[in-house]
Scaffold this motif. Structure first.
Motif, PDB file in Angstrom:
ATOM      1  N   ARG A   3     -13.956  28.071  65.092  1.00 27.05           N
ATOM      2  CA  ARG A   3     -13.699  27.429  66.388  1.00 27.05           C
ATOM      3  C   ARG A   3     -12.251  27.650  66.823  1.00 27.05           C
ATOM      4  N   LEU A   4     -11.299  27.491  65.885  1.00 29.95           N
ATOM      5  CA  LEU A   4      -9.891  27.735  66.209  1.00 29.95           C
ATOM      6  C   LEU A   4      -9.674  29.181  66.637  1.00 29.95           C
ATOM      7  N   GLN A   5     -10.367  30.101  65.987  1.00 24.60           N
ATOM      8  CA  GLN A   5     -10.216  31.515  66.345  1.00 24.60           C
ATOM      9  C   GLN A   5     -10.744  31.775  67.748  1.00 24.60           C
ATOM     10  N   ARG A   6     -11.870  31.145  68.100  1.00 22.29           N
ATOM     11  CA  ARG A   6     -12.403  31.298  69.463  1.00 22.29           C
ATOM     12  C   ARG A   6     -11.428  30.715  70.489  1.00 22.29           C
ATOM     13  N   PHE A   7     -10.815  29.574  70.149  1.00 20.65           N
ATOM     14  CA  PHE A   7      -9.824  28.983  71.040  1.00 20.65           C
ATOM     15  C   PHE A   7      -8.616  29.907  71.169  1.00 20.65           C
ATOM     16  N   ALA A   8      -8.171  30.482  70.065  1.00 18.10           N
ATOM     17  CA  ALA A   8      -7.037  31.420  70.112  1.00 18.10           C
ATOM     18  C   ALA A   8      -7.366  32.606  71.009  1.00 18.10           C
ATOM     19  N   ASP A   9      -8.609  33.061  70.971  1.00 23.16           N
ATOM     20  CA  ASP A   9      -9.019  34.157  71.849  1.00 23.16           C
ATOM     21  C   ASP A   9      -8.930  33.742  73.323  1.00 23.16           C
ATOM     22  N   ARG A  10      -9.335  32.497  73.625  1.00 19.93           N
ATOM     23  CA  ARG A  10      -9.240  32.021  75.011  1.00 19.93           C
ATOM     24  C   ARG A  10      -7.778  31.890  75.443  1.00 19.93           C
ATOM     25  N   VAL A  11      -6.923  31.426  74.531  1.00 22.34           N
ATOM     26  CA  VAL A  11      -5.496  31.325  74.848  1.00 22.34           C
ATOM     27  C   VAL A  11      -4.921  32.718  75.072  1.00 22.34           C
ATOM     28  N   ALA A  12      -5.335  33.681  74.233  1.00 20.87           N
ATOM     29  CA  ALA A  12      -4.861  35.062  74.398  1.00 20.87           C
ATOM     30  C   ALA A  12      -5.287  35.614  75.756  1.00 20.87           C
ATOM     31  N   SER A  13      -6.479  35.274  76.202  1.00 23.77           N
ATOM     32  CA  SER A  13      -6.936  35.706  77.533  1.00 23.77           C
ATOM     33  C   SER A  13      -6.068  35.078  78.616  1.00 23.77           C
TER      34      SER A  13
END
Length: 182
Positions: A163-173
């Motif tokens: 879940r944290l990795q998916r959130f990090a991906d959204r932040v990166a976007s």
């Protein structure tokens, strides 16, 4: 784990709605939230990469550094949560052997009593065998719940890391969109 997940969910919701998500990180409300630390790592790397002037020499390199900073923070947060599982893992692994040691000790005591009393009747053997079985039961009583709890929490840590990795991906976007505007 429940408290950590609820805090992260609230931060992620607020972060993705915010016009200026950097302001969320300034307050104390989300300071202890793992997803806030992930976002902070990405935003801090963005700030280091853009410098005072707010200019970016290489957008792709900046995106890569931001993603690496957040991935590193995701791993650190997962490691921090997983460290708490060591007691359960140790208990689940060691308790059966403690019970086995008690079993061996009880059987040895039974043989000692047979030799001491020169009698192998049930009255002589039963107390030692009873102690042996009780020691085995205690070892299993500790090990089984510890293994179940370890597996449950380990799964939750792994799910939370994803879940944290998916959130990090959204932040990166989000940061990528910011970089396009610079």
């Amino acid at each position: 784990m429940g408290r950590v997940a609820r805090g992260s969910k609230a931060f992620e919701r607020d972060f993705l709605k915010a016009q200026h998500p950097e302001t969320l990180l300034e307050g104390r409300r989300y300071q202890e939230t793992p997803s806030a630390r992930v976002a902070a790592a990405g935003l801090a790397e963005l700030q280091r990469s853009t410098g005072q002037a707010g200019k970016v020499a290489d957008r792709e390199a900046t995106r890569a550094r931001v993603a690496l900073a957040m991935e590193g923070q995701v791993a650190a947060e997962a490691d921090s949560l997983a460290e708490r599982l060591n007691f359960l893992a140790t208990t689940g692994a060691v308790a059966p052997f403690v019970g086995l040691f008690g079993t061996v000790w009880g059987i040895m005591n039974s043989f000692f009593q047979i030799g001491q009393q020169q009698n192998s009747s049930l009255a002589v053997v039963a107390p030692g065998i009873s102690e042996a079985l009780f020691a085995t039961a205690i070892g299993l009583f500790a090990a089984i719940p510890a293994v179940i709890a370890y597996n449950r929490f380990s799964h939750r840590v792994n799910s939370y890391e994803a879940r944290l990795q998916r959130f990090a991906d959204r932040v990166a976007s989000h940061i990528g969109r910011e970089l396009e505007g610079l």
